[in-house]
Motif scaffolding. Structure first.
Motif, mmCIF file in Angstrom:
data_model
loop_
_atom_site.group_PDB
_atom_site.id
_atom_site.type_symbol
_atom_site.label_atom_id
_atom_site.label_comp_id
_atom_site.label_asym_id
_atom_site.label_seq_id
_atom_site.Cartn_x
_atom_site.Cartn_y
_atom_site.Cartn_z
ATOM 1 N N GLY B 417 11.513 23.718 6.422
ATOM 2 C CA GLY B 417 10.093 24.027 6.349
ATOM 3 C C GLY B 417 9.151 22.895 6.705
ATOM 4 N N ALA B 418 9.657 21.809 7.267
ATOM 5 C CA ALA B 418 8.772 20.719 7.682
ATOM 6 C C ALA B 418 8.134 21.100 9.015
ATOM 7 C CB ALA B 418 9.561 19.419 7.811
ATOM 8 N N ASN B 422 4.388 14.703 10.355
ATOM 9 C CA ASN B 422 4.183 14.033 9.069
ATOM 10 C C ASN B 422 4.939 14.699 7.926
ATOM 11 O OD1 ASN B 422 2.373 11.690 9.458
ATOM 12 N ND2 ASN B 422 1.132 13.268 10.467
ATOM 13 N N ARG B 423 5.209 16.002 8.062
ATOM 14 C CA ARG B 423 6.042 16.654 7.059
ATOM 15 C C ARG B 423 7.471 16.151 7.175
ATOM 16 N NH1 ARG B 423 3.877 21.149 5.009
ATOM 17 N NH2 ARG B 423 5.194 20.689 3.229
ATOM 18 N N VAL B 424 7.958 16.042 8.415
ATOM 19 C CA VAL B 424 9.314 15.510 8.611
ATOM 20 C C VAL B 424 9.391 14.095 8.032
ATOM 21 C CG1 VAL B 424 11.034 14.808 10.317
ATOM 22 C CG2 VAL B 424 9.778 16.947 10.624
ATOM 23 N N LYS B 425 8.304 13.336 8.203
ATOM 24 C CA LYS B 425 8.266 11.979 7.668
ATOM 25 C C LYS B 425 8.496 11.982 6.157
ATOM 26 C CE LYS B 425 4.900 8.149 7.164
ATOM 27 N NZ LYS B 425 3.573 7.663 7.607
ATOM 28 N N THR B 426 7.788 12.851 5.437
ATOM 29 C CA THR B 426 7.947 12.833 3.981
ATOM 30 C C THR B 426 9.291 13.436 3.558
ATOM 31 O OG1 THR B 426 6.897 14.963 3.526
ATOM 32 C CG2 THR B 426 5.455 13.072 3.672
ATOM 33 N N PRO B 456 2.707 19.728 21.355
ATOM 34 C CA PRO B 456 2.826 18.425 20.695
ATOM 35 C C PRO B 456 1.622 18.133 19.810
ATOM 36 C CG PRO B 456 3.469 18.254 22.995
ATOM 37 C CD PRO B 456 2.889 19.627 22.818
ATOM 38 N N THR B 457 0.446 18.618 20.203
ATOM 39 C CA THR B 457 -0.746 18.407 19.378
ATOM 40 C C THR B 457 -0.582 19.109 18.029
ATOM 41 O OG1 THR B 457 -2.071 18.298 21.377
ATOM 42 C CG2 THR B 457 -3.248 18.674 19.320
ATOM 43 N N ALA B 458 -0.031 20.319 18.051
ATOM 44 C CA ALA B 458 0.194 21.031 16.791
ATOM 45 C C ALA B 458 1.289 20.355 15.975
ATOM 46 C CB ALA B 458 0.565 22.485 17.079
ATOM 47 N N ALA B 459 2.286 19.808 16.674
ATOM 48 C CA ALA B 459 3.369 19.103 15.962
ATOM 49 C C ALA B 459 2.829 17.841 15.304
ATOM 50 C CB ALA B 459 4.498 18.757 16.925
#
Lengths: 394, 482
Positions: B417-418, B422-426, B456-459
């Motif tokens: 669910g990342a 920045n979600r993947v980062k956390t 990529p902008t949304a990512a």
């Protein structure tokens, strides 16, 4: 559209997640609404201390009850939260500080608690090898420790998801109505306004909890702080327990990977999310003061390198105690916010505590001093300047 | 303040000083010149041997501006943090506060805070890492690092088992430089793919459009043309390399890879890899400027106006940091940014009319010179597209070196669910280490965009926190009293 559920929790930080899991385990249908993303604010900026040492007396029984839950939390969630029962040590760097610790020890002992222990300078040198020789002694709790806040957020999030908690992110609650036996939440999500209805509600909105409480007429004087944290590049292991220092703001620990995590409650500037400062901005002179406190205990730390600093927005209640308990104005709403920079240790306990309140069960803990209604008589509504700051930051 | 003393930063500082402003110019290198002229102005260094005379002359000419009154230059210095929006409450002109560390010289070392009216960011480029299994073994470095060692210290690989792998103009240059200085390269592995992309309406003109059309019409022709640049030195070249993997216990011992001809294995002791360069946006990200995805360069670039100015801020970006364009365009951009910043600080109403008109005319001339060069730059972008991550990366390939996060870790986080970088980062700590995503940030955005099938902008891109570079705790302590 009016989705319905047994319970709606506002705020998917550590507290909201803990409440969601406990309620779900009691069989409730749970919706968890989050204005941003899971654990984005105080939860990820936490220093991760699991500390009963030097707690406000009102919180001591709660933290002591939470400690055994920490020991089994990783197993229960099926994912490592990084908990280590490393002990916590609060150092006295001069005679004045030592006298304060001694007075504290006596006071806590007189209240019937036996977990805090005074260390002489010799005992301190044995407990924390390499500590600066000017330290006069310390107060310590051996079964305290620390955990990894990010790992804990994700372990809780995954577990909540597995249990079937419905998590709704990027949705901000803007209004709250009481319709007899139901709480009606008006929110704004990515696709526009949406209304949720539930039998019960929990306000676990952290720094935004005060604004949410105000929506139903409860007044909890709370301000938003951007608490500063920093982390170093890995150093050779020299420190097992978490260290604090009487009379200074310091929380110093070394992770399993060797990094120093340094905090202690210095407040940066509460900023705008849009500025890219992620809600808060580091004050460099306060950061220097924080690092100086660490170097004072371990001079060799000066050769370490800071790789990252950050802030998280935290709700600080005026008396430094959280607001946990039923709303004074809304029969189906329970508050659990404003943990004032020391909520992390309570995370595994808070879920059952709040679920007991929802279900009207008598709690085995005395939470009267934390009752959100304690400010109700304090005079006319004075919507504070900091609340609007919190809204801006949101 | 001007950050970066490469071609763009030097030109910007020169233009500001010429307009009568005082400039603090800071740069991380011990000598001015940026990466392109690294070591060229160090009279005692080996770099003088590596650089052609012409480059040394250019570098010296560019660095002439440092003699101008009004410019304070600090080498071996780096920005730690920067704050904007400070003047909102006082109602005066916008100010920017910059914390920076001067690291050279006894008594000069220290963290200091400088308040400025304009900031020109000329922080250049970073190399795009090549992701492949075994890439973290000792004996593997980037082509840029190899070139830096030659320019700075005169170190030239001369043993058996030296291999270059990658794509991009810098690869060709490094190969030529190694051979020119008596070094040895056993093999070149071409990771270049056929130039990508559909022709964009109105995006190209003149000769560039012709060549770009050729690239679209016959990708293999242009790919061979690009690849041929790598040959001619008697070095064995493998084209269309994929599934690159480095093997070894304590250090790299051999390479394996596939081409259309089949599977190959080579002994290897030193491997230099390269996949083009990216705008270094660490400081513009820290400042919270808007960024947009540059499709041809497969990287985020700061959103700026024609002169490099960020919207509604007294901040300009010049040089490769606003999109890779090479040193000549960087110098023009730098000068333009400097002139524009000077106009913004000292409005023309306070200047003699002829001086204002002169400045205006110069800006127009610079703008025209820049516009003339842009199509060629676009062609280079099209000729050297980034290597697709899947070409070499495997699930066990390390993406974030600082925190040892693999592609499999990232995929697991996305599955859990990342929904953004920045979600993947956390979830994984990807990008939380000492380099703050300089190495992994671009790849992470591309991976998340690919997996979620979003732009990529949304990512998104990794949030950058202070300090921009790991900073000694003792420097913070000393800085507290300055």
């Amino acid at each position: 559209m009016k989705p319905t559920s047994d319970l709606i929790i506002v705020g998917a930080g550590l507290i909201g997640l803990s409440c969601a899991i406990a309620a779900r385990e009691r069989g409730m249908d749970v919706v968890l609404i989050e204005a941003g993303t899971v654990g984005r604010q105080a939860s990820s900026a936490s220093a991760g201390g699991v500390r009963s040492l030097n707690r406000h007396p009102a919180e001591i029984p709660l933290v002591r009850a939470a400690l055994p839950l920490w020991a089994t939390l990783s197993a229960r969630l099926g994912r490592d939260c990084g908990f280590r029962a490393s002990g916590q040590v609060r150092v006295a760097e001069d005679e004045i500080a030592m006298a304060a610790l001694e007075a504290r020890a006596t006071r806590v002992h007189d209240l019937g608690h036996r977990h805090e222990r005074l260390l002489s300078s010799g005992e301190l040198a044995n407990r924390v090898p390499g500590i600066a020789p000017h330290c006069r002694g310390a107060l310590a709790v051996e079964d305290d420790g620390f955990a990894d806040p990010l790992a804990t957020v994700h372990a809780l999030r995954e577990h909540a998801r597995r249990l079937g908690v419905r998590l709704i992110e990027r949705t901000r609650v803007v209004g709250l109505d009481d319709l007899g036996q139901a709480v009606v939440w008006n929110a704004v999500g990515p696709d526009g306004p949406v209304t949720y209805r539930a039998r019960h509600g929990v306000n676990a909105a952290g720094a935004w909890g005060g604004s949410l409480a105000e929506m139903v007429g409860d007044r909890v004087p709370i301000r938003t702080a951007a608490l500063q944290m920093s982390v170093s590049a890995p150093l050779a292991h020299f420190l097992a327990p978490v260290l604090g220092s009487e009379g200074r703001k310091l929380s110093l620990k070394q992770t399993a990977g060797g990094a120093l995590v340094i905090g202690g409650g210095y407040e940066g500037t509460v900023g705008h999310e849009a500025s890219g400062a992620a809600g808060g901005r580091i004050d460099p002179s306060l950061l220097a003061e924080n690092l100086a406190a660490a170097v004072s205990l371990f001079p060799q730390v000066a050769s370490g390198r800071i790789v990252r600093t950050w802030t998280g927005l935290e709700g600080m209640v005026v008396d430094g105690l959280p607001a946990i308990g039923p709303s004074g104005e809304h029969p189906s709403l329970v508050h659990a916010f404003g943990f004032s920079a020391h909520g992390f240790a309570l995370v595994p306990l808070i879920g059952t505590l709040v679920t007991d309140l929802i279900e009207g069960r008598a709690s085995e803990h005395d939470i009267t001093p934390l009752d959100p209604r304690r400010f109700a008589q304090a005079g006319p509504d004075r919507r504070s300047h900091t609340d609007s700051q919190a809204e801006r930051a949101a | 303040m001007v950050v970066g003393a490469g071609p763009a930063g030097l030109a910007a500082a020169g233009a500001l000083a010429e307009q009568g402003l005082t400039v603090q110019l800071i740069d991380e290198q011990p000598a001015p010149g940026g990466q392109v002229w690294r070591g060229a102005l160090d009279r005692s260094g080996a770099g003088r041997r590596v650089h052609p005379d012409q480059a040394i002359r250019r570098a010296a000419a560019a660095a002439e501006v440092l003699r101008r009154p009004g410019i304070a230059y600090a080498g071996t210095a780096s920005v730690i943090d920067a704050r904007t929006g400070l003047a909102a409450r006082s109602g005066t002109d916008e100010r920017i506060e910059i914390d920076w560390l001067a690291a050279a010289g006894p008594g000069l070392r220290g963290l200091r805070t400088t308040t400025v009216r304009a900031l020109i960011i000329a922080t250049g480029a970073l190399e795009r890492p090549v992701l492949f299994p075994g890439a973290t073994l000792p004996g593997i470095l980037s082509a840029g690092a190899l070139q830096g060692a030659m320019k700075q210290a005169g170190l030239v690989p001369d043993g058996a088992g030296t291999v270059l792998a990658g794509q991009g103009p810098l690869m060709r240059l490094v190969l030529a430089q190694v051979l020119r200085f008596g070094g040895r390269v056993d093999a070149v592995l071409q990771l270049a793919s056929a130039p990508a992309g559909k022709p964009r309406a109105g995006g190209l003109s003149g000769l560039a459009a012709t060549l770009a059309s050729a690239a679209v019409a016959d990708p293999s022709l242009v790919a061979r043309g690009a690849a041929s640049c790598m040959t001619g030195h008697g070095v064995r070249t493998y084209r269309g390399v994929r599934q690159l993997r480095a093997h070894g216990l304590a250090a790299i011992e051999r390479l394996s890879f596939d081409t259309d001809d089949g599977h190959h294995e080579l002994p290897c002791r030193l491997l230099a890899v390269h996949d083009g360069i990216l705008p270094n946006v660490q400081l513009t990200r820290l400042l919270g400027l808007a960024h947009a995805w540059h499709d041809d360069q497969q990287a985020f670039v700061p959103v700026t106006g024609k002169t490099g100015r960020a919207a509604e801020q007294p901040i300009w970006v010049a040089g490769d940091g606003r999109g890779i364009a090479g040193w000549e365009l960087a110098a023009l951009h730098g000068e333009l940014a400097g002139l524009d910043a000077a106009s913004a600080i000292c409005p023309t109403s306070t200047q003699p009319t002829d001086q204002a008109a002169d400045r205006q005319a110069r800006r127009h001339r610079l703008g025209r010179r820049i516009d003339r060069r842009l199509p060629a730059r676009r062609l280079v972008d099209r000729l050297y597209p980034a290597v697709p991550i899947e070409r070499n990366a495997t699930p066990d390939t390390v993406v974030c070196r600082c925190e040892h996060v693999t592609l499999a870790h990232i995929d697991a986080a996305i599955a859990a669910g990342a929904v953004g970088a920045n979600r993947v980062k956390t979830f994984t700590r990807c990008g939380m280490g000492a380099c703050q995503g300089r190495h992994c940030g671009n790849a992470l955005t591309r991976i998340v965009a690919d997996r979620l099938d979003v732009s990529p902008t949304a990512a998104g891109a990794l949030r950058i926190r202070p300090p921009l570079k790991p900073t000694l705790i003792s420097d913070y302590l000393d800085g507290a009293c300055t």
